[in-house]
Design a protein around this motif. Structure first.
Motif, PDB file in Angstrom:
ATOM      1  N   VAL A 252       0.872  -1.173   0.000  1.00 46.94           N
ATOM      2  CA  VAL A 252       0.000   0.000   0.000  1.00 46.94           C
ATOM      3  C   VAL A 252       0.910   1.225   0.000  1.00 46.94           C
ATOM      4  O   VAL A 252       1.616   1.484   0.977  1.00 46.94           O
ATOM      5  N   HIS A 253       0.910   1.944  -1.092  1.00 48.48           N
ATOM      6  CA  HIS A 253       1.806   3.093  -1.258  1.00 48.48           C
ATOM      7  C   HIS A 253       0.999   4.364  -1.049  1.00 48.48           C
ATOM      8  O   HIS A 253       0.115   4.693  -1.840  1.00 48.48           O
ATOM      9  N   GLY A 254       1.278   5.086   0.048  1.00 50.80           N
ATOM     10  CA  GLY A 254       0.563   6.322   0.354  1.00 50.80           C
ATOM     11  C   GLY A 254       1.522   7.473   0.536  1.00 50.80           C
ATOM     12  O   GLY A 254       2.739   7.339   0.390  1.00 50.80           O
ATOM     13  N   GLY A 255       0.982   8.629   0.869  1.00 56.81           N
ATOM     14  CA  GLY A 255       1.813   9.804   1.127  1.00 56.81           C
ATOM     15  C   GLY A 255       1.905  10.738  -0.064  1.00 56.81           C
ATOM     16  O   GLY A 255       1.284  10.518  -1.115  1.00 56.81           O
ATOM     17  N   ILE A 256       2.699  11.797   0.088  1.00 57.21           N
ATOM     18  CA  ILE A 256       2.845  12.818  -0.945  1.00 57.21           C
ATOM     19  C   ILE A 256       3.396  12.205  -2.233  1.00 57.21           C
ATOM     20  O   ILE A 256       4.370  11.445  -2.207  1.00 57.21           O
ATOM     21  N   LEU A 262      -0.697  14.304  -6.270  1.00 55.11           N
ATOM     22  CA  LEU A 262      -1.180  14.194  -4.885  1.00 55.11           C
ATOM     23  C   LEU A 262      -0.170  14.892  -3.975  1.00 55.11           C
ATOM     24  O   LEU A 262       0.948  14.392  -3.792  1.00 55.11           O
ATOM     25  N   PHE A 263      -0.559  16.022  -3.379  1.00 53.05           N
ATOM     26  CA  PHE A 263       0.420  16.807  -2.625  1.00 53.05           C
ATOM     27  C   PHE A 263      -0.139  17.375  -1.324  1.00 53.05           C
ATOM     28  O   PHE A 263       0.492  17.272  -0.282  1.00 53.05           O
ATOM     29  N   ALA A 270      -7.002  11.584   2.696  1.00 53.79           N
ATOM     30  CA  ALA A 270      -8.163  10.912   2.121  1.00 53.79           C
ATOM     31  C   ALA A 270      -7.752   9.748   1.231  1.00 53.79           C
ATOM     32  O   ALA A 270      -8.365   8.674   1.250  1.00 53.79           O
ATOM     33  N   ASP A 271      -6.695   9.935   0.450  1.00 60.65           N
ATOM     34  CA  ASP A 271      -6.200   8.876  -0.427  1.00 60.65           C
ATOM     35  C   ASP A 271      -5.720   7.678   0.386  1.00 60.65           C
ATOM     36  O   ASP A 271      -6.044   6.528   0.053  1.00 60.65           O
ATOM     37  N   LEU A 272      -4.969   7.937   1.460  1.00 62.22           N
ATOM     38  CA  LEU A 272      -4.472   6.827   2.276  1.00 62.22           C
ATOM     39  C   LEU A 272      -5.628   6.099   2.962  1.00 62.22           C
ATOM     40  O   LEU A 272      -5.624   4.859   3.068  1.00 62.22           O
ATOM     41  N   TYR A 273      -6.624   6.843   3.418  1.00 58.94           N
ATOM     42  CA  TYR A 273      -7.781   6.208   4.055  1.00 58.94           C
ATOM     43  C   TYR A 273      -8.477   5.248   3.088  1.00 58.94           C
ATOM     44  O   TYR A 273      -8.821   4.125   3.446  1.00 58.94           O
ATOM     45  N   ASP A 277      -8.768   1.263   3.596  1.00 56.94           N
ATOM     46  CA  ASP A 277     -10.118   0.704   3.702  1.00 56.94           C
ATOM     47  C   ASP A 277     -10.320  -0.487   2.784  1.00 56.94           C
ATOM     48  O   ASP A 277     -11.203  -1.323   3.004  1.00 56.94           O
ATOM     49  N   ARG A 278      -9.473  -0.591   1.739  1.00 63.44           N
ATOM     50  CA  ARG A 278      -9.598  -1.723   0.806  1.00 63.44           C
ATOM     51  C   ARG A 278      -8.805  -2.941   1.245  1.00 63.44           C
ATOM     52  O   ARG A 278      -8.886  -4.002   0.621  1.00 63.44           O
TER      53      ARG A 278
END
Length: 279
Positions: A252-256, A262-263, A270-273, A277-278
């Protein structure tokens, strides 16, 4: 680019509104407000929120490792199978990894995945944080921060903590934070930069005299705004796309910049959530 009166006549143009901030945010027409609220601790110090989060995580039986770093990621059958973690005292291997949630940036992740990197261009400016204590409240009215883009000043933001957290005031003075952007090609001491910040808040009229400043200490950051030049973003995009092509099922790749463009923090969270959630 425009004063308030001029921009009030231009704000209906979506192209301009999406790119320019309204000069006086407190008089921004409500129909253009994002509706996003900001939260601050009732008592001074963001560390209180961090401490409270740590307690909740521990109560959920989540193990927290500090003074540690991931030194290796091992893959098998399109999955991260093992994570090697090193600390000052030991090396630990986590086996049978169900999911790896990564929010520390594409570049460190790609290095752990053994991907070749192109050297990133160095930013032309570096960030300096100057913490100050003033004898009297800064002459900012009820503003908790303001931005400066005027030459020849290096200050780009000043934050007045007492404006949103009255408990921040202590017997030794009123705390403010002065953030500078300085050229990377010129070596300067922290003391010299603290003196520059003092001169600039005097020029801004925040204090009436240098004697109003009780304390000033500068910290030169190794990384910070504005590290994301166009060249850096292009390289991050290339690396992120290469990571996606690896098709690692339990990553799961999140963050800026974990997704194109995505910044900003609300969109990052919201993107990480959605990604978590998946799981």
């Amino acid at each position: 680019m425009f004063d308030e009166e001029t921009f009030s006549g231009l704000i209906d143009a979506p192209l301009l509104r999406n790119r320019l901030a309204f000069p006086e945010q407190r008089r921004l027409p409500l129909k253009y407000s994002s509706g996003i609220r900001s939260y601050y601790p009732k008592q001074y110090g963001i560390s209180r929120i961090i401490d409270a989060l740590l307690v909740r995580l521990r109560n959920l039986n989540i193990e927290l490792l500090t003074s540690s770093q991931i030194s290796q990621l091992k893959r098998e059958n399109r999955r991260v199978s093992h994570v090697v973690i090193e600390s000052n005292t030991a090396t630990e291997t986590v086996d049978n990894v169900e999911a790896l949630v990564w929010t520390a940036g594409s570049m460190p992740l790609s290095a752990l995945l053994g991907m070749p990197l192109v050297g990133l261009p160095k930013p032309r400016r570096k960030t300096v944080i100057v913490s100050m204590l003033l004898k009297e409240p800064p002459q900012m009215g009820d503003l908790y921060c303001f931005f400066c883009a005027d030459s020849p000043y290096s200050t780009y933001r000043i934050t007045n903590f007492a404006a949103f957290c009255p408990d921040s005031v202590r017997a030794t003075g009123y705390p403010i934070c002065v953030e500078l952007l300085v050229d990377t090609g010129i070596e300067r001491s922290a003391d010299d930069l603290a003196e520059q910040a003092k001169r600039e808040i005097l020029a801004f009229g925040l204090v009436s005299s240098p004697d109003d400043i009780c304390f000033a200490r500068a910290e030169i950051l190794q990384a910070g705004f504005p590290g994301m030049s166009c060249a850096v973003i292009e390289e991050v995009d290339r690396v992120r796309n290469a990571i996606v092509e690896l098709d690692i099922a339990n990553l799961v790749h999140g963050g800026i910049l974990s997704e194109p463009d995505l910044f900003f923090q609300p969109e990052v969270i919201a993107d990480l959530y959605r990604k978590l959630d998946r799981l």
